[in-house]
Scaffold this motif. Structure first.
Motif, PDB file in Angstrom:
ATOM      1  N   THR A 280      53.824  45.451 107.434  1.00  0.00           N
ATOM      2  CA  THR A 280      53.919  46.119 108.726  1.00  0.00           C
ATOM      3  C   THR A 280      53.858  47.633 108.604  1.00  0.00           C
ATOM      4  OG1 THR A 280      55.317  44.321 109.460  1.00  0.00           O
ATOM      5  CG2 THR A 280      55.316  46.288 110.818  1.00  0.00           C
ATOM      6  N   GLU A 281      54.549  48.177 107.587  1.00  0.00           N
ATOM      7  CA  GLU A 281      54.671  49.630 107.492  1.00  0.00           C
ATOM      8  C   GLU A 281      53.496  50.268 106.753  1.00  0.00           C
ATOM      9  OE1 GLU A 281      56.955  51.388 108.903  1.00  0.00           O
ATOM     10  OE2 GLU A 281      58.349  49.821 109.526  1.00  0.00           O
ATOM     11  N   TYR A 282      52.593  49.449 106.267  1.00  0.00           N
ATOM     12  CA  TYR A 282      51.486  50.020 105.488  1.00  0.00           C
ATOM     13  C   TYR A 282      50.338  50.407 106.397  1.00  0.00           C
ATOM     14  CZ  TYR A 282      53.620  48.819 101.078  1.00  0.00           C
ATOM     15  OH  TYR A 282      54.457  48.768 100.022  1.00  0.00           O
ATOM     16  N   SER A 283      49.707  51.500 106.048  1.00  0.00           N
ATOM     17  CA  SER A 283      48.565  51.932 106.844  1.00  0.00           C
ATOM     18  C   SER A 283      47.446  52.312 105.894  1.00  0.00           C
ATOM     19  CB  SER A 283      48.950  53.123 107.707  1.00  0.00           C
ATOM     20  OG  SER A 283      49.261  54.212 106.883  1.00  0.00           O
ATOM     21  N   SER A 284      46.322  52.675 106.481  1.00  0.00           N
ATOM     22  CA  SER A 284      45.220  53.230 105.718  1.00  0.00           C
ATOM     23  C   SER A 284      44.801  52.330 104.561  1.00  0.00           C
ATOM     24  CB  SER A 284      45.612  54.620 105.216  1.00  0.00           C
ATOM     25  OG  SER A 284      44.545  55.199 104.530  1.00  0.00           O
ATOM     26  N   PHE A 285      44.509  52.918 103.426  1.00  0.00           N
ATOM     27  CA  PHE A 285      43.914  52.136 102.362  1.00  0.00           C
ATOM     28  C   PHE A 285      44.908  51.211 101.690  1.00  0.00           C
ATOM     29  CE2 PHE A 285      41.075  51.365  98.768  1.00  0.00           C
ATOM     30  CZ  PHE A 285      39.949  51.078  99.497  1.00  0.00           C
ATOM     31  N   LYS A 286      46.186  51.541 101.789  1.00  0.00           N
ATOM     32  CA  LYS A 286      47.181  50.645 101.199  1.00  0.00           C
ATOM     33  C   LYS A 286      47.162  49.313 101.928  1.00  0.00           C
ATOM     34  CE  LYS A 286      50.396  54.016  99.381  1.00  0.00           C
ATOM     35  NZ  LYS A 286      50.453  55.075 100.399  1.00  0.00           N
ATOM     36  N   PHE A 287      47.028  49.397 103.244  1.00  0.00           N
ATOM     37  CA  PHE A 287      46.916  48.151 104.013  1.00  0.00           C
ATOM     38  C   PHE A 287      45.647  47.412 103.611  1.00  0.00           C
ATOM     39  CE2 PHE A 287      44.914  46.108 107.683  1.00  0.00           C
ATOM     40  CZ  PHE A 287      45.805  45.083 107.860  1.00  0.00           C
ATOM     41  N   ALA A 288      44.560  48.171 103.468  1.00  0.00           N
ATOM     42  CA  ALA A 288      43.294  47.540 103.101  1.00  0.00           C
ATOM     43  C   ALA A 288      43.416  46.818 101.765  1.00  0.00           C
ATOM     44  CB  ALA A 288      42.192  48.592 103.029  1.00  0.00           C
ATOM     45  N   MET A 289      44.240  47.375 100.868  1.00  0.00           N
ATOM     46  CA  MET A 289      44.386  46.734  99.556  1.00  0.00           C
ATOM     47  C   MET A 289      45.075  45.383  99.688  1.00  0.00           C
ATOM     48  SD  MET A 289      45.253  50.073  97.382  1.00  0.00           S
ATOM     49  CE  MET A 289      45.084  49.603  95.683  1.00  0.00           C
ATOM     50  N   PHE A 290      46.110  45.313 100.532  1.00  0.00           N
ATOM     51  CA  PHE A 290      46.755  44.013 100.766  1.00  0.00           C
ATOM     52  C   PHE A 290      45.765  43.038 101.372  1.00  0.00           C
ATOM     53  CE2 PHE A 290      50.979  46.151 100.733  1.00  0.00           C
ATOM     54  CZ  PHE A 290      51.515  45.352  99.760  1.00  0.00           C
ATOM     55  N   PHE A 291      44.997  43.568 102.273  1.00  0.00           N
ATOM     56  CA  PHE A 291      44.003  42.758 102.967  1.00  0.00           C
ATOM     57  C   PHE A 291      43.000  42.185 101.972  1.00  0.00           C
ATOM     58  CE2 PHE A 291      40.632  42.365 106.243  1.00  0.00           C
ATOM     59  CZ  PHE A 291      41.370  41.675 107.180  1.00  0.00           C
ATOM     60  N   MET A 292      42.503  43.079 101.095  1.00  0.00           N
ATOM     61  CA  MET A 292      41.523  42.636 100.107  1.00  0.00           C
ATOM     62  C   MET A 292      42.163  41.656  99.137  1.00  0.00           C
ATOM     63  SD  MET A 292      39.093  45.828  99.202  1.00  0.00           S
ATOM     64  CE  MET A 292      40.270  47.141  99.003  1.00  0.00           C
ATOM     65  N   ALA A 293      43.428  41.911  98.790  1.00  0.00           N
ATOM     66  CA  ALA A 293      44.107  41.019  97.853  1.00  0.00           C
ATOM     67  C   ALA A 293      44.188  39.614  98.438  1.00  0.00           C
ATOM     68  CB  ALA A 293      45.507  41.545  97.541  1.00  0.00           C
ATOM     69  N   GLU A 294      44.465  39.542  99.740  1.00  0.00           N
ATOM     70  CA  GLU A 294      44.569  38.231 100.372  1.00  0.00           C
ATOM     71  C   GLU A 294      43.248  37.482 100.277  1.00  0.00           C
ATOM     72  OE1 GLU A 294      46.128  38.220 104.390  1.00  0.00           O
ATOM     73  OE2 GLU A 294      45.003  36.364 104.764  1.00  0.00           O
ATOM     74  N   TYR A 295      42.167  38.210 100.541  1.00  0.00           N
ATOM     75  CA  TYR A 295      40.859  37.546 100.490  1.00  0.00           C
ATOM     76  C   TYR A 295      40.457  37.236  99.060  1.00  0.00           C
ATOM     77  CZ  TYR A 295      40.179  37.905 105.438  1.00  0.00           C
ATOM     78  OH  TYR A 295      40.311  37.725 106.773  1.00  0.00           O
ATOM     79  N   ALA A 296      40.837  38.124  98.121  1.00  0.00           N
ATOM     80  CA  ALA A 296      40.536  37.838  96.719  1.00  0.00           C
ATOM     81  C   ALA A 296      41.272  36.578  96.280  1.00  0.00           C
ATOM     82  CB  ALA A 296      40.935  39.027  95.848  1.00  0.00           C
ATOM     83  N   ASN A 297      42.515  36.443  96.747  1.00  0.00           N
ATOM     84  CA  ASN A 297      43.270  35.236  96.393  1.00  0.00           C
ATOM     85  C   ASN A 297      42.616  33.988  96.967  1.00  0.00           C
ATOM     86  OD1 ASN A 297      45.296  36.254  94.810  1.00  0.00           O
ATOM     87  ND2 ASN A 297      46.534  36.864  96.575  1.00  0.00           N
ATOM     88  N   MET A 298      42.108  34.129  98.193  1.00  0.00           N
ATOM     89  CA  MET A 298      41.383  32.999  98.784  1.00  0.00           C
ATOM     90  C   MET A 298      40.232  32.588  97.897  1.00  0.00           C
ATOM     91  SD  MET A 298      40.977  33.892 102.747  1.00  0.00           S
ATOM     92  CE  MET A 298      39.573  32.876 103.130  1.00  0.00           C
TER      93      MET A 298
END
Lengths: 403, 403
Positions: free
Chosen positions: B243-261
């Motif tokens: 929730t508190e993450y913004s910008s590229f840090k958020f994008a990294m979580f996002f990418m990590a989720e898809y990488a895990n998929m």
């Protein structure tokens, strides 16, 4: 469960073991600007306190400074998902006060349009409720059908949402040609779409897990808290203003009040989905009943504006037209209460006249406001996810809660 | 040059890493595009459409947007862990992909025997599970270090969920390991070659159907996807642990989720769906299957050219025919004798992974979300016993057969 509502935290749950969580006023699933203060033990809700007032618009007070017909657009903004219901409630109240008899044709068109509004409001409810519980697609399917209703309303009244189509004494204007065909075409496609939503939800095991036995509202509690509408009917009561206190010729229509006895989120879901189908039936009956020609406004001198033609051709008509649109109408002194069944429950308008051209007081009985007080009863002892389900299931519109 | 000849393994690995990283990052980006398009189709809307033809540049636009957003670190956050968490998440998610082979061990590229894997290990599966387990720390750290209530709850939910489902995930895989008798992906896939009755491929999915179902369910939960997306349940916890993450840090979580998929889909392909093996027997009558990759590309190319020229958007008219010609060219390359055997493994592997990813997206468009306690009881009381039963039955069969 109701005994623990609002009770102070007991000693075996020390203060430092609980967490206070502010849900809202900016939260994706509080349906507007509702704020719920939750006291949590882990994920279990110990105490829930709805905080309202973030959308206070002062509509009731504003009405006192406007003429009777100027109040109608404000009633749209109370419950912005079921505008025509509010229009109808207010107009009926003023008509009762001034003792105006509305022509049958206008009454049937009113029934047709308010039932369409009920369908559209329930569709919004179903969509947002489903998305609260994680079923994304239902939301977009519901909005697809709602869009069609909004298009119909736009064609009839000129506005998609803030219709203000019902006026004191009848309707604002003659509906456009072909509107009945359009509506019946829409109503023919509706059952298929409702079946689509039910395919996705009704027998879905995850949907059942999330809704059955969650947010149980007992009939006694519901009556004690004056809950009305589908939220009440999900608990077993068959109270429906349309049946108990018929208005606008509802007694001439053949429909069944939908009830369920379980009183949980699933029961209320079933009630609302059944109401969508039942409303479609009422609409079809109304389409059959509406005569193609006829007056859409009562002809009462001094209280209802004369027709356009009369205004242009007779001196008397011109005078009344001028008087009504400049100083407004002046109903006799007195007070009335008129209730109607909105998609959310019993909407009541209490209008007091002191004989002037402005209402002395307009008080609205807003079902969202009344139903919201059931929220703590539904969620205490349950999990955060159930709070979301419970806020969704009582179907509040914050504009109506705060007014 | 001397460096290259002295350290051939290092150089080749670096080249492989560069290629893999490029392919994976592009795949990640276009997986988001693919998901949005498929979900949009399910929900009867268009999805991304305006950034590039059919929204093909949308991932790029998203990436640029993420880069230029303000990078906010909450003042009360634990800075080190707060910054560390997204890096950990993405790095670990990408590291696991290094262990995944996408083609047989015995192919030669440019006359050199090459393995289509960055790092070959004979305990690859254990390594993979070990690395992906550390990924939970990223979620816990993110939830805790944000020093905010919603992320905290999201982090708690995530860690509980991922640890619980890791057990079922691992146990469901053990059945395959018992049959294959190795942790090495080459051995596991090699054991799945051949056919029963000349038609049904000897993939582990058929004897291990129970294990496959368990694996798929646990994998969806492990990657926090619908219907197990509680940690980031938008309508309950806003955005969960990030929730508190913004910008590229958020994008990294996002990418990590898809990488895990992608990782779990690759793993499912390797373990259950025969990895890079073709579903058809490799006898003379089935020789035409070698032309399937080329045929697929050529059909796609023709489709792109025709569809592009018929398209409404000018950009589509310009870009799609070019893409189509590229597809045709690559399709022609695939028929060359030097390329044809090399391309077979990656083609089937990608096709299977793609199918599984589609399954993920499909579930997202259809299902509601579980509640936290239901999720836990589903994992421990249903999935775990099921995978244990699968394990016991498989062991019995394997032991009896060895006799």
């Amino acid at each position: 469960m109701s005994t623990t509502v609002g009770a102070p935290i007991t000693d075996n749950k020390p203060q430092n073991k609980t967490m206070v969580l502010n849900m809202g006023p900016q939260h994706p699933s509080t349906h507007g600007v509702l704020r719920v203060i939750l006291e949590l033990d882990g994920e279990v809700v110990l105490k829930a306190e709805p905080v309202i007032g973030y959308l206070h618009t002062g509509i009731e007070k504003n009405c006192e400074n406007l003429t009777y017909s100027q109040c109608i657009p404000l009633t749209d903004r109370i419950d912005y998902l079921a505008n025509l219901s509010n229009n109808l409630g207010y107009c009926l109240a003023v008509e009762k006060l001034a003792d105006i008899e509305v022509p049958k044709r206008a009454q049937y068109i009113r029934v047709l349009l308010t039932e369409l509004t009920r369908i559209s409001s329930h569709l919004v409810w179903l969509g947002t409720h489903a998305i609260d519980l994680g079923a994304m697609s239902v939301f977009l399917y519901c909005f697809r059908e709602r869009e069609e209703i909004l298009k119909i309303l736009e064609a009839i009244s000129g506005q998609r949402m803030m219709t203000s189509y019902f006026r004191i004494g009848g309707l604002a204007l003659e509906p456009p040609p072909g509107y009945l065909e359009w509506i019946s075409k829409f109503l023919d496609t509706l059952p298929g779409h409702v079946a689509e939503y039910e395919d996705l939800l009704t027998e879905n095991p995850i949907w059942k897990l999330r809704t059955q036995g969650v947010g149980v509202l007992k009939l006694d509690d519901a009556i004690a808290m004056a809950v009305s509408g589908p939220s009440l009917r999900g608990s077993g009561s068959d109270y429906d203003v349309r049946k108990y206190f018929p208005y606008s010729s509802y007694d001439e229509f053949d429909f069944k009040v939908q009830t369920q006895t379980a009183g949980d989120v699933y029961a209320r879901y079933q009630v609302r989905v059944a109401e969508i189908k039942e409303s479609a039936k009422i609409c079809k009956q109304a389409i059959k009943k509406i005569p193609p020609q006829g007056p859409f406004r009562a002809e009462v001198r001094g209280l209802v504006p004369p027709s356009r033609e009369e205004m242009k051709t007779s001196i008397e008509g011109l005078i009344y037209h001028f008087k009504i649109w400049t100083e407004g109408i002046t109903p006799p002194p007195g007070e009335v209460y008129q209730a109607i069944e909105s998609p959310r429950g019993e909407v009541g308008f209490f209008v007091v006249s002191d004989g002037s051209n402005r209402p002395y007081r307009v008080k609205m009985r807003a079902p969202s406001f009344v139903n919201l007080q059931a929220l703590p009863h539904l969620v205490v002892g349950k999990l955060i996810a159930d709070v979301v389900a419970s806020i969704g299931t009582i179907d509040i519109v914050l504009g109506e809660v705060d007014r | 040059m001397e460096f290259v000849t002295h350290h051939p393994v290092l150089v080749v690995s670096l080249i492989k890493i560069a290629i893999a990283l490029f392919v994976v990052m592009t795949a990640l980006a276009y997986l988001t595009w693919f998901e949005r398009k498929v979900v949009a189709r399910i929900q009867s809307r268009w999805g991304p459409y305006w950034v590039g033809p059919h929204g093909l540049l949308q991932p790029l636009a998203d990436g640029i947007k993420f880069l230029f957003k303000e990078d906010i670190v909450p003042p009360a956050a634990d800075k080190i862990s707060y910054v560390l968490a997204p890096f950990l998440a993405l790095a670990l998610a990408l590291t696991t992909l290094a262990l995944i082979p996408i083609g047989p061990a015995t192919i030669s590229i440019l006359g050199q025997p090459t393995q289509l894997v960055i790092s070959h290990s004979n305990v690859a599966l254990i390594l993979l599970f070990a690395i992906s387990s550390i990924g939970i720390y990223a979620v816990v750290l993110a939830g805790w270090s944000s020093n905010s209530k919603y992320p905290l709850m999201g982090g708690l939910r995530s860690s509980a969920q991922m640890i619980s489902y890791e057990v079922s995930l691992t146990l469901s895989v053990v059945g395959v390991l018992l049959i294959a008798g190795s942790f090495d992906f080459y051995d596991i896939v090699g054991g799945q070659s051949g056919h029963w009755v000349h038609v049904i491929p000897k993939w582990h999915i058929f004897p291990q159907i129970l294990g496959f179902i368990c694996y798929l369910t646990a994998a969806i939960a492990e990657t926090n996807r619908v219907p197990f997306d509680l940690p980031e349940a938008e309508t309950e916890l806003v955005a969960g642990f990030h929730t508190e993450y913004s910008s590229f840090k958020f994008a990294m979580f996002f990418m990590a989720e898809y990488a895990n998929m992608i990782t779990v889909s690759c793993l499912a392909t390797l373990l259950f769906l025969g990895g890079w093996l073709s579903p058809f027997p490799e006898t003379g009558a089935w020789r035409w299957q070698l032309y399937l990759p080329a045929a697929g590309l050529i059909i796609a190319g023709i489709g792109l050219i025709v569809g592009g020229l018929r398209g409404v958007q000018l950009s589509a008219k310009l870009v799609f025919p070019v893409l189509g010609i590229v597809c045709l060219g690559v399709g022609y390359l695939c028929t060359l004798p030097g390329v044809m055997p090399v391309i077979q493994g990656p083609f089937w592997f990608t096709a299977k992974v793609f199918f599984l990813l589609f399954f993920y997206v499909w579930a997202r468009g259809t299902l509601p979300r579980f509640r936290y306690d239901q999720l836990m009881s589903f994992g421990w009381k249903f999935l775990l016993p099921l995978s244990l039963i699968n394990l016991v039955v498989t062991s019995l069969v394997v032991v009896l057969r060895l006799r």
